[in-house]
Design an enzyme around this catalytic site. Structure first.
Site, PDB file in Angstrom:
ATOM      1  N   HIS A 195       0.875  -1.175   0.000  1.00  0.00           N
ATOM      2  CA  HIS A 195       0.000   0.000   0.000  1.00  0.00           C
ATOM      3  C   HIS A 195       0.914   1.228   0.000  1.00  0.00           C
ATOM      4  O   HIS A 195       2.040   1.174   0.515  1.00  0.00           O
ATOM      5  CB  HIS A 195      -0.833  -0.068   1.282  1.00  0.00           C
ATOM      6  CG  HIS A 195      -1.863   0.998   1.452  1.00  0.00           C
ATOM      7  ND1 HIS A 195      -1.540   2.288   1.828  1.00  0.00           N
ATOM      8  CD2 HIS A 195      -3.210   0.976   1.335  1.00  0.00           C
ATOM      9  CE1 HIS A 195      -2.658   3.006   1.932  1.00  0.00           C
ATOM     10  NE2 HIS A 195      -3.680   2.241   1.644  1.00  0.00           N
ATOM     11  N   ASP A 198       3.078  -4.340   8.270  1.00  0.00           N
ATOM     12  CA  ASP A 198       1.869  -3.538   8.083  1.00  0.00           C
ATOM     13  C   ASP A 198       0.683  -4.471   8.291  1.00  0.00           C
ATOM     14  O   ASP A 198       0.336  -5.253   7.406  1.00  0.00           O
ATOM     15  CB  ASP A 198       1.868  -2.932   6.670  1.00  0.00           C
ATOM     16  CG  ASP A 198       0.530  -2.307   6.291  1.00  0.00           C
ATOM     17  OD1 ASP A 198       0.421  -1.792   5.173  1.00  0.00           O
ATOM     18  OD2 ASP A 198      -0.419  -2.347   7.103  1.00  0.00           O
ATOM     19  N   GLN A 243      -4.647  -4.879   7.281  1.00  0.00           N
ATOM     20  CA  GLN A 243      -5.672  -5.820   6.810  1.00  0.00           C
ATOM     21  C   GLN A 243      -5.695  -7.094   7.643  1.00  0.00           C
ATOM     22  O   GLN A 243      -6.638  -7.882   7.549  1.00  0.00           O
ATOM     23  CB  GLN A 243      -5.419  -6.182   5.343  1.00  0.00           C
ATOM     24  CG  GLN A 243      -5.521  -5.020   4.379  1.00  0.00           C
ATOM     25  CD  GLN A 243      -6.907  -4.398   4.348  1.00  0.00           C
ATOM     26  OE1 GLN A 243      -7.909  -5.077   4.580  1.00  0.00           O
ATOM     27  NE2 GLN A 243      -6.972  -3.099   4.083  1.00  0.00           N
ATOM     28  N   LYS A 280     -10.249  -0.314  10.718  1.00  0.00           N
ATOM     29  CA  LYS A 280     -10.412  -1.523   9.921  1.00  0.00           C
ATOM     30  C   LYS A 280     -10.830  -2.707  10.793  1.00  0.00           C
ATOM     31  O   LYS A 280     -11.306  -3.722  10.278  1.00  0.00           O
ATOM     32  CB  LYS A 280      -9.117  -1.866   9.176  1.00  0.00           C
ATOM     33  CG  LYS A 280      -8.726  -0.770   8.182  1.00  0.00           C
ATOM     34  CD  LYS A 280      -8.215  -1.329   6.881  1.00  0.00           C
ATOM     35  CE  LYS A 280      -7.294  -0.349   6.196  1.00  0.00           C
ATOM     36  NZ  LYS A 280      -7.981   0.537   5.277  1.00  0.00           N
ATOM     37  N   CYS A 338      -4.884   2.502  -3.528  1.00  0.00           N
ATOM     38  CA  CYS A 338      -3.626   2.985  -2.939  1.00  0.00           C
ATOM     39  C   CYS A 338      -2.509   1.976  -3.158  1.00  0.00           C
ATOM     40  O   CYS A 338      -1.657   1.784  -2.291  1.00  0.00           O
ATOM     41  CB  CYS A 338      -3.780   3.271  -1.450  1.00  0.00           C
ATOM     42  SG  CYS A 338      -4.867   4.644  -1.126  1.00  0.00           S
TER      43      CYS A 338
END
Lengths: 422, 149
Positions: A138, A215, A218, A241, A379
């Protein structure tokens, strides 16, 4: 994962089926119609919906407990501080961090990565050093490193992905060398759904003396996270999220690293004492939490963590895998539809292109059917470039989505094809 | 589906699928590029300006049905028009797609009137106007890449 402080009756221990209708009833926003059709919300990778418990937590905070935290001597401040720090403990438990001081509250994953790039990065990356990311990242896990490398005269390396959207681990390993200072990689790709073998990547990186940031934006809503088992140096995720409010996120960092890092933003709360001659900084985690934080957001995040922990991340993951399999099978039957992101290990992201029809048009027509998906580059422009497409249509799942909603998506896609005469 | 049919009319679908004047223009003396970063629509407008007249105009690029159809019908409409007329049509078209009371029965609009439905889909306005903004930049000749953002 049990919620901290209490042993809640977790459905992990029973064989009771996942009751998705009961769960849906917890989410007020799902009860509406859109253009006269029931809302089919399939844009969870962009942001998730909130259960009543989270909405109530923030409303209750503002109705009864609102106060600035940490330094007040009155009752409201005491209550607000307690709830804020309880949320920190919940976040610690959520990802199995060793100490609560390793949990830094930030605005979101983007801010978390920028924090690391600007503090650990600036202090440890020099001219000729390397930062390694992957081709599926991303923008928030690309741009901060580009900025750092440009400033320092360091080199950004990119580990490639195959046509299924999987990392080519051999190639990643070849890119690691003694100049690699930081490896930053997505746990789960937002554009492709690929689940990366982050445990192995951490091993490989540490073998070369590099630090690893994961990261987890998600991953937090879909998988159990154990930062100690992963042994990653930094882990970032966003509250919005994982069914919490916007404007709140978590940066986890190993205590020893955070201690050595210079502060990010200067201001109140991150200091121990201030004179015009000299200022000394506060201890962890406060060194990295300047100014009045998003207190309501943090408390809402705590409520979100409670909510998903009660259902159980393993149950959630299992349910979503079933839904993903169903969705993949159904979408694959549609002529002219090509799935983008077909990794063997995938989370609930269904990115696709429809031959001859631009995602933008797909999205508009689906919207009028009450179906919310996302279209565009998500993104992740380099991912689009890799697959030689301008954009994809992306349906992304959460544990309140149903098979009926997948069916509605399929019907909607046939409607799109009908409009375009294909 | 009435709303959708207003947007995806036969004419728009046709021009989206089989755009007219979809080619580079060797004799172009004005060009400009436009880009919608939100969705990836890309367009390059080629114009051959002779004095005040748009002698020839064409485009290349990739994008959604709305942006492609808009560029296609724009090039058809503007061939042979003067620069002033093009500017006026820009204003009229912009009003049309943003739901301003436009001179819908204005004869100059011609096929462009088919985009009146876009006003009901505000998120798609930028798709429809991308080629027009780019055309304007081409005529002004300042060499910037037009972005919708």
């Amino acid at each position: 994962m049990k919620a901290i402080g209490k042993v809640l009756a977790s459905r992990e221990d029973t064989n009771s089926p996942f009751d998705v209708q009961k769960i849906r009833a917890d989410f007020p926003i799902l009860q509406q119609t859109v253009y006269g059709k029931p809302l089919v919300y399939l844009d969870n990778a962009a942001t998730s919906q909130k259960p009543a418990a989270v909405i109530e937590a923030t409303t209750r905070y503002y109705s009864t407990d609102n106060s600035n935290i940490h330094r007040g001597v009155h009752l409201l401040s005491e209550r607000a501080t307690r709830e804020y720090e309880e949320a920190r403990a919940k976040a610690q438990n959520f990802i199995n961090a060793a100490h609560s001081k390793e949990i830094i509250f930030v605005r979101g994953t983007t801010e978390a990565i920028n924090l690391v790039a600007n503090t650990y990065g600036r202090a440890n990356v020099g001219a000729g050093d390397e930062v390694l990311i992957t081709a599926m990242e991303h923008h928030s896990n690309i741009v901060p490193w580009q900025m750092l490398c440009e400033e320092k005269g360091a080199r950004l390396r990119v580990a490639p992905i195959n046509d299924d959207g999987e990392l080519i681990l051999d190639e990643l390993e070849k890119l690691l060398n003694e100049r690699t200072k930081i490896v930053s990689v997505a746990h789960i790709s937002n554009a492709l759904g690929t689940i990366n073998p982050v445990h192995r990547i951490v091993e490989m990186a540490h073998h070369r003396g590099a630090r690893v940031l994961i990261d987890g934006a998600q991953a937090a809503p879909h998988a159990t996270i154990d930062v100690q088992a992963l042994d990653c140096d930094f882990y970032a995720f966003s509250g919005h999220k994982v069914f919490g409010p916007t404007g709140i996120g978590v940066l986890y960092g190993k205590a020893s690293l955070l201690e050595a890092m210079p502060p990010y933003q200067g201001g109140g709360d991150m200091i121990a004492s201030v004179t015009f001659e000299k200022t000394s900084y506060n201890v962890l985690p406060y060194k990295f939490e300047a100014g009045t934080p998003n207190i309501a957001g943090t408390i809402g995040l705590g409520a979100a963590i409670d909510y998903v922990s009660e259902i159980g991340l393993e149950n959630i993951a299992r349910y979503e895998q079933g839904l993903l399999e169903y969705g993949t099978a159904e979408l694959s039957k549609i002529p002219g539809l090509r799935l983008i992101g077909t990794a063997r290990e995938k989370a609930g992201v269904l990115s696709f292109v429809l031959e001859g029809i631009h995602p933008h048009d797909v999205g508009t027509i689906l919207d009028r059917e009450g179906i919310a998906i996302r279209t565009g580059h998500h993104c992740a422009m380099p991912v689009m470039e890799r697959f030689k497409i301008p954009a994809t249509s992306r349906a992304s799942l959460a544990f309140y989505n149903t098979r009926e909603e997948i069916d509605a998506l399929v019907t909607g896609i046939y409607k799109v094809k009908e409009v375009f005469g294909s | 589906m009435t709303d959708l049919r207003e947007l995806y009319q036969e004419l728009i679908l046709d021009h989206g699928r089989r755009p007219r004047n979809f080619k580079p223009l060797d004799e172009a003396n004005r060009t400009a590029e436009g880009f919608n970063p939100l969705c990836g629509d890309k367009v390059k407008i080629y114009v051959n300006v002779d004095g005040d007249e748009i002698k020839d105009i064409s485009f290349q690029g990739s994008g959604c049905a709305i942006s492609t159809a808009s560029a296609s019908i724009m090039t058809e409409t503007l061939k042979g028009k003067t620069r002033d007329e093009a500017e006026e049509l820009f204003e009229t078209f912009h009003d049309l797609v943003t739901g301003e009371p436009a001179k819908l029965d204005s004869p100059e609009l011609g096929k462009l009137a088919v985009f009146s439905g876009v006003s009901e889909f505000p998120i798609r306005v930028k798709c429809a106007t991308l080629s027009w903004h780019t055309l304007r930049a081409a005529l002004k000749g300042n060499g910037e890449v037009v972005s919708t953002e």
